[in-house]
Design a protein around this motif. Structure first.
Motif, mmCIF file in Angstrom:
data_model
loop_
_atom_site.group_PDB
_atom_site.id
_atom_site.type_symbol
_atom_site.label_atom_id
_atom_site.label_comp_id
_atom_site.label_asym_id
_atom_site.label_seq_id
_atom_site.Cartn_x
_atom_site.Cartn_y
_atom_site.Cartn_z
ATOM 1 N N LEU A 107 38.366 39.466 44.897
ATOM 2 C CA LEU A 107 37.368 40.462 44.016
ATOM 3 C C LEU A 107 37.525 40.057 42.441
ATOM 4 O O LEU A 107 38.498 39.354 42.053
ATOM 5 C CB LEU A 107 37.918 41.926 43.952
ATOM 6 N N ALA A 108 36.530 40.610 41.707
ATOM 7 C CA ALA A 108 36.376 40.107 40.411
ATOM 8 C C ALA A 108 35.974 41.030 39.501
ATOM 9 O O ALA A 108 35.987 42.298 39.955
ATOM 10 C CB ALA A 108 34.816 39.185 40.198
ATOM 11 N N ARG A 109 36.507 41.043 38.088
ATOM 12 C CA ARG A 109 36.638 41.997 37.075
ATOM 13 C C ARG A 109 35.164 41.619 36.215
ATOM 14 O O ARG A 109 35.477 40.526 35.722
ATOM 15 C CB ARG A 109 37.828 42.374 36.479
ATOM 16 N N GLU A 110 34.438 42.504 36.126
ATOM 17 C CA GLU A 110 33.261 42.010 35.264
ATOM 18 C C GLU A 110 33.723 42.690 33.666
ATOM 19 O O GLU A 110 33.738 43.785 33.346
ATOM 20 C CB GLU A 110 31.903 42.373 35.614
ATOM 21 N N ALA A 111 33.548 41.699 32.753
ATOM 22 C CA ALA A 111 33.865 42.096 31.368
ATOM 23 C C ALA A 111 34.834 43.399 31.052
ATOM 24 O O ALA A 111 35.963 43.024 31.551
ATOM 25 C CB ALA A 111 32.186 42.701 30.764
ATOM 26 N N ASP A 112 34.515 44.651 30.655
ATOM 27 C CA ASP A 112 35.411 45.329 30.157
ATOM 28 C C ASP A 112 35.491 46.632 31.212
ATOM 29 O O ASP A 112 36.084 47.478 30.872
ATOM 30 C CB ASP A 112 35.206 45.814 28.970
ATOM 31 N N GLU A 167 31.772 30.782 39.390
ATOM 32 C CA GLU A 167 31.674 31.270 38.093
ATOM 33 C C GLU A 167 32.420 32.613 37.908
ATOM 34 O O GLU A 167 33.048 32.659 37.028
ATOM 35 C CB GLU A 167 30.196 31.750 37.905
ATOM 36 N N GLU A 168 32.541 33.289 39.050
ATOM 37 C CA GLU A 168 33.439 34.616 38.690
ATOM 38 C C GLU A 168 34.801 34.775 39.140
ATOM 39 O O GLU A 168 35.587 35.512 38.587
ATOM 40 C CB GLU A 168 32.379 35.793 39.438
ATOM 41 N N ASP A 181 32.855 31.086 34.492
ATOM 42 C CA ASP A 181 32.184 31.911 33.491
ATOM 43 C C ASP A 181 33.234 32.839 32.906
ATOM 44 O O ASP A 181 33.391 34.136 33.171
ATOM 45 C CB ASP A 181 31.097 32.863 33.834
ATOM 46 N N THR A 182 34.062 32.235 31.806
ATOM 47 C CA THR A 182 35.209 32.821 31.243
ATOM 48 C C THR A 182 34.736 33.843 30.273
ATOM 49 O O THR A 182 35.572 34.868 29.785
ATOM 50 C CB THR A 182 36.191 31.983 30.446
ATOM 51 N N ALA A 195 39.702 36.181 36.131
ATOM 52 C CA ALA A 195 40.544 35.581 37.401
ATOM 53 C C ALA A 195 40.083 35.928 38.510
ATOM 54 O O ALA A 195 39.296 36.749 38.564
ATOM 55 C CB ALA A 195 42.071 36.248 36.916
ATOM 56 N N VAL A 196 40.679 35.227 39.749
ATOM 57 C CA VAL A 196 40.451 36.198 40.902
ATOM 58 C C VAL A 196 41.622 37.164 41.279
ATOM 59 O O VAL A 196 42.720 36.872 40.855
ATOM 60 C CB VAL A 196 40.417 34.925 42.010
ATOM 61 N N TRP A 197 41.131 38.202 41.909
ATOM 62 C CA TRP A 197 41.957 39.394 42.306
ATOM 63 C C TRP A 197 42.160 39.271 43.949
ATOM 64 O O TRP A 197 40.969 39.826 44.382
ATOM 65 C CB TRP A 197 41.799 40.502 41.648
ATOM 66 N N TRP A 198 43.247 39.066 44.334
ATOM 67 C CA TRP A 198 43.375 39.148 45.810
ATOM 68 C C TRP A 198 43.995 40.402 46.261
ATOM 69 O O TRP A 198 45.032 41.013 45.702
ATOM 70 C CB TRP A 198 44.206 38.090 46.513
#
Length: 169
Positions: free
Chosen positions: A41-46, A73-74, A118-119, A124-127
């Protein structure tokens, strides 16, 4: 709008008249470790909740190529084996100015670590194990995962990787 307190409700899933449409692609990435299946999963911005990596398809880009680019990118994952198409989800964009039709693919990987390209928006990657997923921002993404959970759990038990199989519907 403070993103940390945004609650996604049914209004994001109602078509609005004259809203411009965008086509997006993304994916579910799985890996196996110690007989458990993990999902990226990804975390986007805030936003505190997590999401499936996805984004807009660029001109002259295939849906699969866009999904692969978004994974890089993510979450920084690029060593991906395509299993098949999962389905299409529709909703409004964060600001409700666009209708978004997102095509989701299923991938497997042995890659555990990733550094998003796309920092500015992703860190990060969240597993997470399939049986212990966190809160997610978009309810439709969670439903997509739950709908295909049985498929995800059997992907790694097959004697050969089933690349190219259509898993939608």
């Amino acid at each position: 709008m403070n993103n940390q307190y945004m609650v996604i409700d049914d209004t994001w899933y109602r078509r609005m008249p004259a809203v411009k449409e965008r086509i997006a692609a993304g994916g579910i990435m799985l890996r196996q470790e110690d007989q458990r299946v993990y999902l990226a999963l990804a975390r986007e911005a805030d936003f505190p909740q997590l999401v499936l990596p996805k984004g807009e398809v660029e001109p002259d880009e295939t849906l699969e190529a866009a999904a692969r680019r978004e994974m890089s990118e993510e979450v920084g994952l690029s060593d991906l084996q395509l299993i098949g198409m999962l389905g299409v989800l529709e909703r409004l964009s964060y600001n409700k100015r666009y209708g978004v039709q997102t095509h989701y693919f299923l991938f497997t990987t042995t890659q555990k670590d990733g550094i998003p390209t796309d920092t500015q928006h992703h860190d990060a990657v969240w597993w997470f194990p399939l049986d212990d997923l966190p809160a997610m921002l978009w309810p439709d993404q969670r439903r997509l995962i739950e709908t295909h959970r049985e498929t995800f759990e059997t992907v790694f038990s097959a004697p050969q990787r089933r690349t190219g199989i259509q898993v939608d519907g």
